[in-house]
Enzyme design. Structure first.
Site: not given
Length: 554
Positions: A45, A113, A149, A175, A181, A290-291, A296-297, A373
């Site tokens: 598609e 469609k 689809c 898709s 899925k 940034g490590l 997470d990093s 911050n």
């Protein structure tokens, strides 16, 4: 009547808006299909334009260009297999989502469609007119029904095709992936096969586009739902499917069946594909992040290494006076194991300078989150400077838990162009790191082995913006927080539903409040890989200013 029909399936990766490059891909693989004796080659598609197009599809000049490119493709591929390819068809105020069959040097047939999805990440009623259901298209000896689809998710279109003489169903798809899925797709397509008694080809798009990942994983079913072909997930593939005509009609001759990944591998491959395509399609080849020495990093660095190659990933450690020796060591060891460049840029002097500049204005006020911050935003300034100077895309590293409750600093650690882990809750971040340490695949450009030091995964999470800071000083343990977040966000549960699971009502109300008041941050956040049905962006659209709170159990 010929008793053989070869259909070549092109599970490939187009780029949104790059019409001529997409057509060039189509020409090249058409030549391969021609040499292989194919009667038809099918593309997914919207392949000629890429998908999703959003408001680009409404631009008249774009629509005219699409038609010109399709006509050129048809003329160039006149003396070989037919081509099935998706794209928009002008229809006045809005176009149609169409599937074109190119034969004999021209656009020989057009299928429109009918069912337009208007949920989750889809807004097709905004962008397209719904077409009327059409009958099958003859290609050589076969009448092929082509439900586009969503049309194959409803029995009316496929039943109409079967009743009007279709002998094979070819379903071109765009898709997008989310966890689980594939099981849903196969169940739906088996239902269509059982209802119609026809073989069915499910051909899905491949590649990352903004937050969405099209995972391929195309397949072919014979009547009674028998799987004859399984194409790989997340990887390009060109598969020749041979159909043979006999007493039971056309049947697919059994072919190769690729192994499909489990949920952990699928998520990781999705993040790697999404980042690599976002970078490539946006014109970047190198990334910077940034490590911090945190989990997470480290995971983002691993994903970036696997997507781009470690030599194209710059890690930057940005210590302040609160950064521990352990974090410095862990960042260095993570970069070493991955093979990435590591630079160290201290923010201590800049932090002191900003403090001095604000000292008169802040006299008599106690330090608070403001000063915390400032550190994060200074890191953002440094990283963006490196990004600008060296032409490297800055990656952000906030997980879904942090993004949900606002434990990320806007214009600070949220600064950047893409966030690979945006849809991973913190507890899944830990487990994904462990999965990557234990597994390596050919599609990973990074090294094999334990690339994320175990201490990075096991130590208590901290932002290190003040002395002895820990995430759990102000948040529930992530094992509990993530359950609450999944209930409130992914399942849209009520506060009373979450309290009934055994959680303290005051805590749940605090988390609910944090989710709502931080909508403005998410609105300005970088896009990231969509892994679930409730990712932050198109899946979940809440007002930024919102005074409603759940008080039904009070």
């Amino acid at each position: 009547m010929a008793d053989r029909f070869r259909l070549t399936l092109a599970q490939l990766n187009p780029t949104v808006g790059d019409l001529r490059a997409n057509a060039r891909i189509a020409r090249e693989v058409w030549e391969t299909a021609k040499a292989a004796g194919a009667d038809m080659i099918a593309f997914p598609e919207m392949f000629i334009t890429g998908y999703q197009l959003q408001d680009l599809v409404k631009k008249p000049a774009f629509a005219m260009d699409v038609q010109r490119v399709l006509e050129e493709l048809a003329a160039d591929c006149a003396d070989g297999p037919a081509i099935g390819i998706g794209g928009p068809l002008p229809g006045g105020a809005k176009p149609f989502n169409a599937y074109f069959v190119l034969q004999g040097g021209k656009i020989d047939a057009t299928v429109l469609k009918h069912h337009l999805p208007n949920y989750a990440v889809f807004d097709e009623k905004r962008y397209y007119y719904a077409g009327d259901p059409a009958g099958p298209v003859r290609v050589g000896p076969v009448r092929i029904g082509m439900p586009i689809c969503e049309d194959a998710w409803f029995e009316d279109v496929t039943e109409t095709l079967a009743e009007t003489g279709a002998e094979i169903l070819l379903v071109p798809n765009g898709s997008p992936y989310h966890r689980g899925k594939m099981d849903i797709r196969q169940a739906q397509m088996v239902a269509r096969v059982v209802e119609t008694g026809l073989p069915l080809v499910y051909l899905n798009l491949l590649g990352g586009q903004d937050d969405q990942i099209f995972d391929g994983a195309s397949f072919v079913l014979n009547p009674h739902g028998v799987l004859t072909h399984q194409m790989p997930a997340f990887e390009p593939a060109l598969t020749h499917v041979d159909f043979e005509h006999g007493p039971e009609g056309w049947l697919a001759i059994e072919g190769e069946k690729a192994h499909l990944p489990d949920a952990w591998e699928a998520d990781y491959h999705a993040m790697v594909l999404a980042l690599g395509d976002y970078m490539r399609k946006a014109g970047f080849s190198k990334a910077v992040l940034g490590l911090s020495g945190g989990v997470d990093s480290a995971l983002v660095a691993a994903i970036a290494s696997d997507a781009l190659g470690p030599e194209n990933v710059r890690c930057v450690m940005l210590p302040s006076k609160y950064t521990s020796d352990m974090s410095l060591e862990d960042a260095g060891e993570t970069a070493r194991r991955l093979g990435c460049q590591l630079d160290t840029v201290s923010i201590a002097g800049a932090h002191d300078a900003v403090g001095d500049a604000l000292s008169d204005l802040f006299t008599g006020l106690a330090p608070d989150v403001t000063e915390e911050n400032i550190q994060s935003r200074l890191r953002g300034v440094m990283l963006m400077a490196i990004s600008n100077k060296f032409g490297e895309m800055l990656l952000t590293t906030g997980n879904k838990s942090e993004v949900a409750v606002g434990y990320s600093t806007i214009y600070g650690d949220m600064a950047g162009g893409y966030n690979p882990v945006k849809d991973l809750y913190k507890t899944r971040v830990f487990e994904t790191c462990r999965w990557r340490n234990a597994n390596h695949r050919d599609w990973m450009a990074g090294p094999a082995g334990e690339v994320i030091p175990p201490r990075v995964i096991d130590k208590p999470p901290t932002a290190e913006l003040r002395e002895d800071q820990k995430d759990e000083d102000s948040l529930p343990p992530y094992a509990d927080l993530d359950v609450m977040l999944e209930m409130l966000i992914d399942k849209e549960a009520s506060v009373s539903d979450v309290v009934a699971m055994g959680y303290d009502r005051t805590t749940v109300k605090k988390i609910e409040s944090l989710i709502y008041i931080n909508e403005y941050k998410r609105f300005q956040a970088a896009p990231g890989a969509r892994l679930t049905e409730r990712a932050f962006w198109l899946d979940r659209r809440y007002p930024i200013v919102n005074r409603w709170r759940d008080t039904l159990d009070e």
